[in-house]
Design an enzyme around this catalytic site. Structure first.
Site, PDB file in Angstrom:
ATOM      1  N   HIS A   1      -2.407 -30.898 -67.157  1.00 22.92           N
ATOM      2  CA  HIS A   1      -2.763 -29.896 -66.356  1.00 22.92           C
ATOM      3  C   HIS A   1      -4.099 -30.008 -65.662  1.00 22.92           C
ATOM      4  CE1 HIS A   1      -5.761 -29.643 -69.693  1.00 22.92           C
ATOM      5  NE2 HIS A   1      -6.308 -29.077 -68.984  1.00 22.92           N
TER       6      HIS A   1
ATOM      7  N   HIS B   1      -8.799 -32.036 -61.015  1.00 20.01           N
ATOM      8  CA  HIS B   1      -8.303 -33.446 -61.720  1.00 20.01           C
ATOM      9  C   HIS B   1      -7.341 -33.215 -62.723  1.00 20.01           C
ATOM     10  CE1 HIS B   1     -11.154 -32.175 -64.613  1.00 20.01           C
ATOM     11  NE2 HIS B   1     -10.603 -32.715 -65.625  1.00 20.01           N
TER      12      HIS B   1
HETATM   13  O1  ACK Z   1      -9.107 -32.327 -69.188  1.00 22.78           O
HETATM   14  P1  ACK Z   1      -9.621 -31.085 -68.890  1.00 22.78           P
HETATM   15  O2  ACK Z   1      -9.754 -30.337 -67.414  1.00 22.78           O
HETATM   16  O3  ACK Z   1     -11.191 -30.701 -69.508  1.00 22.78           O
HETATM   17  O4  ACK Z   1      -9.186 -29.826 -69.638  1.00 22.78           O
HETATM   18  C1  ACK Z   1      -9.654 -29.462 -71.024  1.00 22.78           C
HETATM   19  C2  ACK Z   1      -9.880 -28.055 -71.197  1.00 22.78           C
HETATM   20  O5  ACK Z   1     -10.968 -27.322 -70.552  1.00 22.78           O
HETATM   21  C3  ACK Z   1      -9.619 -27.669 -72.617  1.00 22.78           C
HETATM   22  O6  ACK Z   1     -10.650 -28.178 -73.116  1.00 22.78           O
HETATM   23  C4  ACK Z   1     -11.637 -28.465 -69.916  1.00 22.78           C
HETATM   24  N1  ACK Z   1     -13.036 -28.011 -70.348  1.00 22.78           N
HETATM   25  C5  ACK Z   1     -13.580 -28.314 -71.351  1.00 22.78           C
HETATM   26  N2  ACK Z   1     -14.785 -27.817 -71.592  1.00 22.78           N
HETATM   27  C6  ACK Z   1     -15.075 -27.683 -70.318  1.00 22.78           C
HETATM   28  C7  ACK Z   1     -16.319 -27.160 -69.489  1.00 22.78           C
HETATM   29  N3  ACK Z   1     -17.603 -26.848 -69.840  1.00 22.78           N
HETATM   30  N4  ACK Z   1     -16.193 -27.078 -68.097  1.00 22.78           N
HETATM   31  C8  ACK Z   1     -15.054 -27.273 -67.509  1.00 22.78           C
HETATM   32  N5  ACK Z   1     -13.806 -27.715 -67.977  1.00 22.78           N
HETATM   33  C9  ACK Z   1     -14.018 -27.649 -69.289  1.00 22.78           C
HETATM   34  C10 ACK Z   1     -11.003 -29.727 -70.540  1.00 22.78           C
END
Ligand code: ACK
Length: 211
Positions: free
Chosen positions: A64, A142
């Site tokens: 995703h 990303h």
């Molecule tokens: O791979 P990602 O984009 O990085 O997808 C997961 C999703 O949320 C579930 O954990 C993203 N994620 C986690 N913490 C944060 C944060 N503080 N800021 C932005 N994205 C985050 C994580």
């Protein structure tokens, strides 16, 4: 509990359709396999130990592209994002994401997503604020493809922003190799970016994940 009290999701984002998840995973495996064989890579290994890249990075679940990390409403701006009428009207809609680069660092492997103007309407204003550089909205977009042992997926976006900040700073990187998939550049400290010759079009649904 009344409906209003139901928590917000863990995050909103575009979820790749399962057919294209397979394709993206295969492309990423091919990339890691090829990278592992390159002289340029052998001389600048991302870890002190000889590691097989495909083992080094652990898969992180359904592919995703996160738009807003809400942390069930605890993250800053989560409620505002969830209540945005544009977000609301596009919830459940199909989109085509364009994957334009693959990158590898000692911590993560991911794909860069280049958002269209319509897709940027779903992008939160604060997504790039963790970077010291002032990068345009959408820079962080990303897909996390894998993380090293003990690394959280949130790191992938941080790693991408770091590479883009170097580029913005005028650091061209070291051209390392022309690969079938595209041109590979080294940015130091174990950071590699492959600009795809042909962007990968990935159909995806804008939705949310509760976990
Ligand atoms: O791979 P990602 O984009 O990085 O997808 C997961 C999703 O949320 C579930 O954990 C993203 N994620 C986690 N913490 C944060 C944060 N503080 N800021 C932005 N994205 C985050 C994580």
């Amino acid at each position: 509990a009344p409906l209003e009290e139901v928590d917000l999701p863990l995050f909103f984002g575009w979820f790749l359709l399962s057919s294209v998840q397979e394709k993206v995973r295969c492309t990423s495996m091919d990339f890691l396999k090829t990278l592992d064989t390159l002289e340029a890579f052998k001389n600048r290994r991302i870890s002190e130990n000889e590691v097989d890249l495909e083992q080094y990075f652990k898969p992180t679940g359904a592919l995703h592209c996160t738009t807003k990390f809400c942390n069930y409403g605890k993250a800053e701006g989560a409620k505002e994002y969830a209540e945005n009428p544009v977000r609301n009207s596009l919830y459940g809609s199909a989109f085509e994401l364009s994957l334009t680069a693959l990158f590898v660092t000692p911590r993560t492997v991911g794909a860069r997503v280049s958002l269209t103007d319509e897709q940027l309407k779903l992008w939160p204003a604060d997504a790039e604020q963790s970077s010291a550089a002032s990068l345009p909205p959408g820079s962080r977009a990303h897909i996390t493809l894998g993380c090293a042992e003990g690394v959280e997926p949130v790191q992938t976006g941080v790693d991408l922003l770091e590479i883009l900040a170097l580029q913005q700073d005028g650091q061209q990187g070291e051209p390392a190799e022309e690969m079938e998939l595209g041109s590979l550049t080294y940015y130091g400290e174990g950071r590699w970016l492959l600009n795809l010759r042909e962007p990968i079009g990935a159909p995806a649904c804008f939705s949310s994940f509760y976990g």
